[in-house]
Write a protein that holds these residues in place. Structure first.
Motif, PDB file in Angstrom:
ATOM      1  N   SER A 115      17.230  26.453 -18.214  1.00  0.00           N
ATOM      2  CA  SER A 115      17.886  25.169 -17.935  1.00  0.00           C
ATOM      3  C   SER A 115      17.675  24.748 -16.475  1.00  0.00           C
ATOM      4  CB  SER A 115      19.372  25.237 -18.264  1.00  0.00           C
ATOM      5  OG  SER A 115      20.039  26.195 -17.478  1.00  0.00           O
ATOM      6  N   GLU A 116      17.695  25.699 -15.556  1.00  0.00           N
ATOM      7  CA  GLU A 116      17.431  25.369 -14.153  1.00  0.00           C
ATOM      8  C   GLU A 116      15.986  24.911 -13.975  1.00  0.00           C
ATOM      9  OE1 GLU A 116      20.445  28.294 -11.707  1.00  0.00           O
ATOM     10  OE2 GLU A 116      18.629  29.173 -12.571  1.00  0.00           O
ATOM     11  N   LYS A 117      15.070  25.563 -14.656  1.00  0.00           N
ATOM     12  CA  LYS A 117      13.660  25.163 -14.546  1.00  0.00           C
ATOM     13  C   LYS A 117      13.448  23.750 -15.072  1.00  0.00           C
ATOM     14  CE  LYS A 117      11.777  29.833 -14.574  1.00  0.00           C
ATOM     15  NZ  LYS A 117      10.940  30.835 -15.234  1.00  0.00           N
ATOM     16  N   ALA A 118      14.100  23.414 -16.168  1.00  0.00           N
ATOM     17  CA  ALA A 118      13.983  22.053 -16.713  1.00  0.00           C
ATOM     18  C   ALA A 118      14.560  21.042 -15.724  1.00  0.00           C
ATOM     19  CB  ALA A 118      14.708  21.958 -18.063  1.00  0.00           C
ATOM     20  N   THR A 119      15.668  21.403 -15.121  1.00  0.00           N
ATOM     21  CA  THR A 119      16.306  20.525 -14.134  1.00  0.00           C
ATOM     22  C   THR A 119      15.421  20.342 -12.911  1.00  0.00           C
ATOM     23  OG1 THR A 119      18.467  21.297 -14.893  1.00  0.00           O
ATOM     24  CG2 THR A 119      18.390  20.211 -12.757  1.00  0.00           C
ATOM     25  N   LEU A 120      14.852  21.428 -12.443  1.00  0.00           N
ATOM     26  CA  LEU A 120      14.000  21.361 -11.253  1.00  0.00           C
ATOM     27  C   LEU A 120      12.694  20.627 -11.526  1.00  0.00           C
ATOM     28  CD1 LEU A 120      14.709  24.874  -9.717  1.00  0.00           C
ATOM     29  CD2 LEU A 120      15.604  22.649  -8.968  1.00  0.00           C
ATOM     30  N   ASP A 121      12.196  20.711 -12.761  1.00  0.00           N
ATOM     31  CA  ASP A 121      11.016  19.920 -13.115  1.00  0.00           C
ATOM     32  C   ASP A 121      11.270  18.442 -12.834  1.00  0.00           C
ATOM     33  OD1 ASP A 121       9.419  22.056 -13.994  1.00  0.00           O
ATOM     34  OD2 ASP A 121       9.916  21.756 -16.116  1.00  0.00           O
ATOM     35  N   LEU A 122      12.414  17.958 -13.289  1.00  0.00           N
ATOM     36  CA  LEU A 122      12.753  16.549 -13.061  1.00  0.00           C
ATOM     37  C   LEU A 122      13.041  16.280 -11.587  1.00  0.00           C
ATOM     38  CD1 LEU A 122      13.349  13.662 -13.939  1.00  0.00           C
ATOM     39  CD2 LEU A 122      15.679  14.418 -14.508  1.00  0.00           C
ATOM     40  N   ALA A 123      13.769  17.168 -10.935  1.00  0.00           N
ATOM     41  CA  ALA A 123      14.123  16.954  -9.526  1.00  0.00           C
ATOM     42  C   ALA A 123      12.880  16.857  -8.645  1.00  0.00           C
ATOM     43  CB  ALA A 123      15.035  18.076  -9.032  1.00  0.00           C
TER      44      ALA A 123
END
Length: 152
Positions: A115-123
């Motif tokens: 979930s953090e990786k998905a969030t950081l992809d967008l960030a």
């Protein structure tokens, strides 16, 4: 003594904002001069403070993740000033030093959850330019978060 770059008023001129200044200092480690400048325009000061407190006061995302998002977007945009205070904020929010150190290689790191990786992809994408965010980013986020969290 800290003075506003615009108008030269000292911090002490804004006694009604001292509690707000203390909160900013506790979060960032110092009071940016921009807050003294915005203090001269109560609507701007209030609006900026409301935006920042809404973002960092998310009811749907942990403060650690919000600070990782801030750090990632600062890194993506290349803003050294922002990188300094968002890395400080991430540390104060309890983000491990390993995560802060490895954020640029988050996709290969075992320090970050899916979930953090998905969030950081967008960030990272949005930090370069908002138009770099794509539908695929949001499809991936929906695997981990509800709509309210994604909006936050």
């Amino acid at each position: 003594m800290t003075y506003s770059h615009i108008g030269g008023e000292p911090r002490e001129s804004f006694k009604d904002l001292e509690e707000t200044f203390k909160v900013i200092e506790s979060f960032m480690g110092y009071l940016p001069n921009s807050h003294l400048s915005m203090a001269k325009n109560p609507n701007l000061n209030h609006g900026f403070s409301a935006l920042a407190s809404t973002i960092f006061g998310s009811k749907h995302l942990g403060i650690d993740l919000v600070n990782l998002i801030a750090l990632a977007s600062s890194l993506a945009s290349g803003c050294k000033y922002c990188q300094a205070h968002t890395s400080h904020g991430a540390s104060k929010a309890g983000v491990s030093p390993d995560k802060i150190t490895e954020i640029l290689k988050y996709n290969e790191s075992d320090q970050f959850s899916a979930s953090e990786k998905a969030t950081l992809d967008l960030a990272f994408a949005a930090g370069v330019t908002p138009n770099a965010s794509k539908k695929d980013h949001f499809v991936e986020l929906q695997k981990h978060f509800n709509d309210e969290a994604i909006i936050d």
